[in-house]
Enzyme design. Structure first.
Site, PDB file in Angstrom:
ATOM      1  N   CYS A   6       0.827  -1.214   0.000  1.00  0.00           N
ATOM      2  CA  CYS A   6       0.000   0.000   0.000  1.00  0.00           C
ATOM      3  C   CYS A   6       0.859   1.261   0.000  1.00  0.00           C
ATOM      4  O   CYS A   6       2.054   1.236   0.283  1.00  0.00           O
ATOM      5  CB  CYS A   6      -0.917  -0.011   1.221  1.00  0.00           C
ATOM      6  SG  CYS A   6      -2.326   1.114   1.058  1.00  0.00           S
ATOM      7  N   ASP A  35      -6.154  -2.928  11.677  1.00  0.00           N
ATOM      8  CA  ASP A  35      -4.976  -2.071  11.781  1.00  0.00           C
ATOM      9  C   ASP A  35      -4.912  -1.519  13.199  1.00  0.00           C
ATOM     10  O   ASP A  35      -5.896  -1.561  13.950  1.00  0.00           O
ATOM     11  CB  ASP A  35      -5.070  -0.932  10.764  1.00  0.00           C
ATOM     12  CG  ASP A  35      -3.722  -0.305  10.452  1.00  0.00           C
ATOM     13  OD1 ASP A  35      -2.731  -0.658  11.113  1.00  0.00           O
ATOM     14  OD2 ASP A  35      -3.666   0.541   9.544  1.00  0.00           O
TER      15      ASP A  35
END
Length: 225
Positions: free
Chosen positions: A7, A145
């Protein structure tokens, strides 16, 4: 086999390197971030990958895996706080395959999006797997996360993997937060996630590092073989 998402890409060369190394997803950030890209930058990256867009809304991990049979890597647009119209129009303009929601969006927005969805869930210290599961809703694959006040992600900090392992035993999850080429093998063996997501962990001085990208993907493949 655990899937890999690289990412926060900002350069076509890094996206191509990730693809060559075997990444399953590449993430382009449209939310406020030092890794943010414009629509023009994102179009250049998607064009460099040289593969057709795959349009199809809804579906969970199984649907995404079907898309991966036709195209790899899939291009993921990362948003935070954007409305459904903005996400959909950006997805169409860039040629995104998936959307990732990393803000405080309500779960019902997932049903309004024209692409399959990864929905970030921020794990706070002391939170149990059962508490997180109680908050989940259908329509997206949860991406776990680390919670950090004022940050949408990319903090380079991990959370208790036991929470992720408990959830991964029940349904597909994406594991993010503090992963590096050095620790991702252990994370995969302990958690057995559907996918892992990395940004900071494959950077050097804030810039994507091709050697680290390759090492990260290789470590995941070895641990999940």
């Amino acid at each position: 086999m655990t899937l890999v998402k690289i990412c926060g890409l900002r350069e076509p060369a890094h996206a191509l390197a990730a693809a060559e190394a075997g990444a399953d997803f590449v993430g382009l950030v449209f939310a406020e971030s030092r890794r943010r890209v414009s629509v023009d930058q994102a179009q250049a990256i998607a064009c460099a990958l040289g593969e057709p867009r795959l349009v199809g809304a809804g579906g969970g991990a199984e649907h995404i895996e079907m898309l991966l049979l036709r195209k790899r890597p899939l291009v993921v647009g990362v948003f935070a706080g954007a409305d459904a119209e903005t996400v959909n129009s950006t997805a169409e303009a860039v040629g995104l395959d998936l959307a990732q929601l990393s803000g405080d969006e309500p779960w019902d927005i997932c049903g309004k999006l024209s692409r399959p969805v990864l929905k970030a869930v921020k794990v706070r210290d002391g939170t149990s797997a059962e508490e997180i599961i109680a908050e989940l809703r259908p329509g997206a694959v949860p991406l776990l996360d680390t919670h950090a006040e004022g940050a949408l992600g990319g903090t380079g900090r991990s959370f208790d993997w036991a929470i992720a392992a408990e959830m991964a035993r029940r349904f597909p999850i994406v594991l993010a937060g503090g992963l590096t080429p050095e620790n991702v093998g252990e994370a995969v063996r302990r958690v057995r996630p559907w996918a892992v997501d990395v940004s900071t962990g494959v950077e050097t001085d804030g810039v994507k590092d091709v050697e680290k990208i390759c090492a990260f993907i290789a470590a995941v493949r070895e641990a999940s073989a």
